[in-house]
Design an enzyme around this catalytic site. Structure first.
Site, mmCIF file in Angstrom:
data_model
loop_
_atom_site.group_PDB
_atom_site.id
_atom_site.type_symbol
_atom_site.label_atom_id
_atom_site.label_comp_id
_atom_site.label_asym_id
_atom_site.label_seq_id
_atom_site.Cartn_x
_atom_site.Cartn_y
_atom_site.Cartn_z
ATOM 1 N N ILE A 197 0.831 -1.205 0.000
ATOM 2 C CA ILE A 197 0.000 0.000 0.000
ATOM 3 C C ILE A 197 0.863 1.251 0.000
ATOM 4 O O ILE A 197 0.569 2.222 -0.692
ATOM 5 C CB ILE A 197 -0.942 -0.012 1.226
ATOM 6 C CG1 ILE A 197 -1.986 -1.129 1.087
ATOM 7 C CG2 ILE A 197 -1.628 1.339 1.391
ATOM 8 C CD1 ILE A 197 -2.840 -1.327 2.331
ATOM 9 N N ILE A 256 3.580 -3.596 11.224
ATOM 10 C CA ILE A 256 3.980 -5.002 11.196
ATOM 11 C C ILE A 256 2.921 -5.849 11.871
ATOM 12 O O ILE A 256 2.051 -5.328 12.583
ATOM 13 C CB ILE A 256 5.329 -5.228 11.907
ATOM 14 C CG1 ILE A 256 5.223 -4.837 13.383
ATOM 15 C CG2 ILE A 256 6.462 -4.475 11.215
ATOM 16 C CD1 ILE A 256 6.421 -5.245 14.226
ATOM 17 N N TYR A 298 -2.189 -6.242 17.143
ATOM 18 C CA TYR A 298 -2.388 -5.445 15.922
ATOM 19 C C TYR A 298 -3.703 -4.668 15.982
ATOM 20 O O TYR A 298 -3.754 -3.470 15.674
ATOM 21 C CB TYR A 298 -2.371 -6.375 14.719
ATOM 22 C CG TYR A 298 -2.483 -5.695 13.376
ATOM 23 C CD1 TYR A 298 -1.367 -5.125 12.764
ATOM 24 C CD2 TYR A 298 -3.700 -5.650 12.702
ATOM 25 C CE1 TYR A 298 -1.464 -4.514 11.516
ATOM 26 C CE2 TYR A 298 -3.810 -5.044 11.459
ATOM 27 C CZ TYR A 298 -2.690 -4.487 10.874
ATOM 28 O OH TYR A 298 -2.794 -3.882 9.642
#
Length: 241
Positions: free
Chosen positions: A14, A85, A147
């Site tokens: 992206i 990450i 995340y």
């Protein structure tokens, strides 16, 4: 004189799509990256963008990166916080290292990088900050408490920073992509990927250029009335129970 943008995690996926679009729009772009020198050199060669190596989880790296970019290109007026990450694992087996590394790179980096440019944006009374979150920061995901927490935190960061800087001409917005056709997603086992796509109402993965188009708008002159928002680009997946 062209505006100057920094895109973190800007040499692949992206991030690379965002860099390509901003360069095409006539913006002077620097792409941050942490490890893949080959991808960085390819981006530099193919787009003319500046590349700067460093770890966004380390504030000193961020200070050096911004100083290097501004010495060569000028003050950073557009910041795209894209670097991130994953270190997946179910929470009851997650290690402190898996947790802290993701929080440091995905969440602490917002402070580390944005803090370097926000005062200059306020002084010039113009700035664009675009944060790349995730659908999993909105709805959660098994195996990604670290995340999802970081990406959800990014949404709160966006709202608060937008309120603080609206009167100074600095907008702060967030994009929450769904599953995008990148190297990372393509590495998912085929059967798993088929299951993911079956849950996306439009019936396909997103494309990097679709995210880049939205970033380009938010980073532009016409987006001055858009701030504090989170745009969900996920093909309708968030609507599926």
């Amino acid at each position: 004189m062209a505006r100057v943008a920094l895109v973190t995690g800007g040499t692949r996926g992206i991030g690379r799509a965002i860099v390509e679009r901003l360069v095409a729009d006539g913006i002077s772009v620097a792409a941050g990256y942490s490890g893949n020198d080959e991808a960085a050199e390819a981006l530099k060669r193919e787009t003319g963008a500046m590349v700067v190596k460093g770890n966004v989880g380390h504030i000193e790296d961020c200070r050096r990166a911004v100083a290097t970019i501004e010495a060569e290109l000028g003050p950073i007026e557009i910041l795209v916080n894209n670097a991130g990450i994953t270190r997946d694992g179910v929470f009851h087996r997650m290690t402190p290292e898996q947790w802290s590394e993701v929080i440091r790179v995905n969440m602490d980096s917002l402070f580390n990088m944005t803090r370097q440019v926000i005062e200059g944006m306020r002084e010039r009374e113009w700035g664009r900050i675009v944060n790349i979150s995730s659908i999993n920061g909105q709805k959660g995901q098994i195996g990604q408490t670290n995340y999802s927490a970081a990406k959800a935190g990014m949404i709160g960061f966006t709202k608060a920073l937008a309120l603080e800087n609206a009167k100074k001409g600095v907008t702060v917005n967030c994009i929450a992509p769904g599953y995008i056709d990148t190297e990372m997603v393509q590495a998912v086992p085929e059967k798993v990927l088929e299951g993911i796509i079956s849950q996306i109402p439009v019936g396909r993965l997103g494309r990097g250029d679709e995210i880049a188009d939205m970033v380009a708008f938010l980073a532009g002159e016409r987006a001055g009335y858009v701030t504090g928002t989170t745009l969900s680009l996920n093909g309708g997946q968030y609507l599926v129970g």
